[in-house]
Design an enzyme around this catalytic site. Structure first.
Site, mmCIF file in Angstrom:
data_model
loop_
_atom_site.group_PDB
_atom_site.id
_atom_site.type_symbol
_atom_site.label_atom_id
_atom_site.label_comp_id
_atom_site.label_asym_id
_atom_site.label_seq_id
_atom_site.Cartn_x
_atom_site.Cartn_y
_atom_site.Cartn_z
ATOM 1 N N ARG A 9 15.967 32.313 5.520
ATOM 2 C CA ARG A 9 16.470 33.471 6.074
ATOM 3 C C ARG A 9 18.019 33.594 5.802
ATOM 4 N NH1 ARG A 9 16.593 32.790 12.097
ATOM 5 N NH2 ARG A 9 18.556 31.623 11.196
ATOM 6 N N TYR A 12 17.309 16.263 3.330
ATOM 7 C CA TYR A 12 18.275 16.945 3.890
ATOM 8 C C TYR A 12 17.841 17.607 5.257
ATOM 9 C CZ TYR A 12 21.746 20.465 5.265
ATOM 10 O OH TYR A 12 22.450 21.330 6.326
ATOM 11 N N PHE A 24 7.544 25.196 25.047
ATOM 12 C CA PHE A 24 8.879 24.580 24.366
ATOM 13 C C PHE A 24 8.847 24.440 23.034
ATOM 14 C CE2 PHE A 24 12.037 21.424 22.804
ATOM 15 C CZ PHE A 24 12.959 21.923 23.389
ATOM 16 N N ARG A 35 27.964 27.392 1.033
ATOM 17 C CA ARG A 35 26.891 26.472 1.494
ATOM 18 C C ARG A 35 25.660 26.506 0.948
ATOM 19 N NH1 ARG A 35 26.061 26.746 6.814
ATOM 20 N NH2 ARG A 35 25.610 24.374 7.252
#
Length: 414
Positions: A212, A168, A285, A225
């Protein structure tokens, strides 16, 4: 900016916070004038302010590609996240999303707040996508197609095993890592990274978010969920939602620690990936979110508040990470320091203590072996004075000016 109380407790946060605020202001001024690009960059700032800042530092061509890639995937994620959309409607949209990006008239109303605006005006994103170079378009289309198919699969399938969990996370985040690596390569700035390392970069961030966001996800209306794998949580409770109840606090923390330990398995791959980057803007980044992730795991570990509310890094520390993550030495140092913080919280009686300590020590060894860790000063561990005179003085001056203006305006009203 951070709260006054937080700044007084951590005065060294003040300067990085000011720099962050100015950088955000400058980034907003750089929004392109064309309506479709203006929409895309304005929306980027709304759906991910800190992410927008690191995107703004990329070269123009790559910056545009990454901006559109991010917005396309946010839109795809908005469809997946909206639990009010019937499955028979949602699944075909997810599977065909890679085709919709070529249609500058397509839109689909779902989500809430800024995400609803993104979906209602998705034609702006499609218009910008069609202006990207062909190599960028092909990379974005491929990843969107694979991600949409994977998301559709898990609409009808629960996360049962750890293998399911990894699969997933691969679909929703590992593929993002692969896609970004393809965009970096298409720009000519980087070699194409191995898929396994790119995948780990995404999995480490995604697993941190899943840990979290337990409470937010489990309380989702109209339907919970659930992303924590049954193979882990069933060792502690009968139902995943049981972790949020006070009577299960001890088991909840043990399960949480098990989840954090699982996430730590990706750290060494992430360090290897980042150490191979050559372009400074691409490095920042990639590195800033990874440092944020290890810091968030250190805060969440052994912390019952994950099941009570929101656990997140203080804004001043976030500002420091954005300001001071510039070289691989900074990354090794931050990972080492946050690992030390994590290690100090391990309870020897925790059922996964041995496994957790093994993962932490492997991370610390990677940082030590690189030989770069000591080239920077820690801003994480308490190695500096609790109060610094200059930031406090500046803060007091700003506060005095504010109060003077406030009372002057009140006096003029009488």
């Amino acid at each position: 900016m951070g709260s006054l109380g937080a700044i007084l407790r951590h005065p060294s946060d003040f300067y990085p916070l000011m720099k962050l605020k100015m950088a955000a202001s400058n980034a907003e001024k750089q929004i392109p004038p064309q309506p479709h690009w203006g929409f895309c960059y304005s929306m980027l700032h709304k759906v991910s302010r800190s992410f927008a800042l690191v995107i703004q530092q990329l070269g123009t061509e790559l910056r545009d590609a990454v901006c559109i890639f991010y917005l396309v995937l946010r839109a795809l994620d908005t469809v997946e996240d909206d639990t009010s959309i019937p499955t028979d409607v949602k699944v075909p949209i997810l599977k065909a999303f890679h085709q919709h990006v070529y249609d500058n008239e397509w839109h689909f109303s779902c989500g809430t707040k800024e995400y609803k605006v993104l979906m209602d005006q998705f034609h702006h994103v499609s218009t910008a996508f069609l202006e990207l170079g062909k190599r960028y378009q092909e990379a974005i289309e491929e990843i969107t197609k694979r991600m949409g198919a994977g998301m559709a699969k898990f609409i009808c399938k629960e996360v049962e095993t750890i293998d399911d969990y990894d699969e997933y996370c691969h679909y929703v985040a590992g593929l993002v890592g692969l896609g970004l690596s393809k965009l970096f390569h298409a720009s000519g700035a980087e070699d194409l990274a191995p898929d396994s390392l790119s995948n780990s970069m995404g999995l480490f961030l995604q697993k941190t978010n899943i840990i979290r966001d337990y409470l937010e996800d489990i309380n989702e209306i109209p339907k919970s969920r659930m992303f924590w794998p049954r193979q882990i949580w069933s060792n502690y409770v009968n139902k995943l939602e049981d972790l949020k109840y006070e009577e299960n606090s001890e088991k909840a923390v043990q399960c949480l620690n098990d989840m954090v330990t699982n996430a730590l398995t990706h750290v060494e791959d992430c360090l290897t990936y980042m150490s191979a980057l050559r372009d400074p803007s691409i490095f920042r980044f990639c590195a800033i979110p990874q440092v944020m992730a290890i810091g968030t795991l250190a805060l969440c570990y052994n912390n019952i508040e994950v099941f009570r509310g929101v656990v997140k890094m203080r804004r001043g520390l976030t500002a420091k990470i954005i300001d001071r993550t510039r070289t691989m030495a900074d990354v090794y140092g931050a990972f080492y320091d946050f690992s030390c913080m994590l290690k100090s919280k391990v309870d020897k009686n925790d059922p996964n203590a041995t496994k957790t300590l093994s993962r932490i020590e492997a991370t610390q060894k990677s940082c030590r072996d690189a030989g770069l860790r000591n080239k920077r000063k820690s801003y994480i561990l308490p190695s500096e004075p609790r109060y610094s005179f200059v930031p406090v003085l500046v803060l007091l001056i700003i506060l005095a000016i504010f109060l003077a203006q406030f009372f002057a305006s009140r006096s003029s009203n009488y």
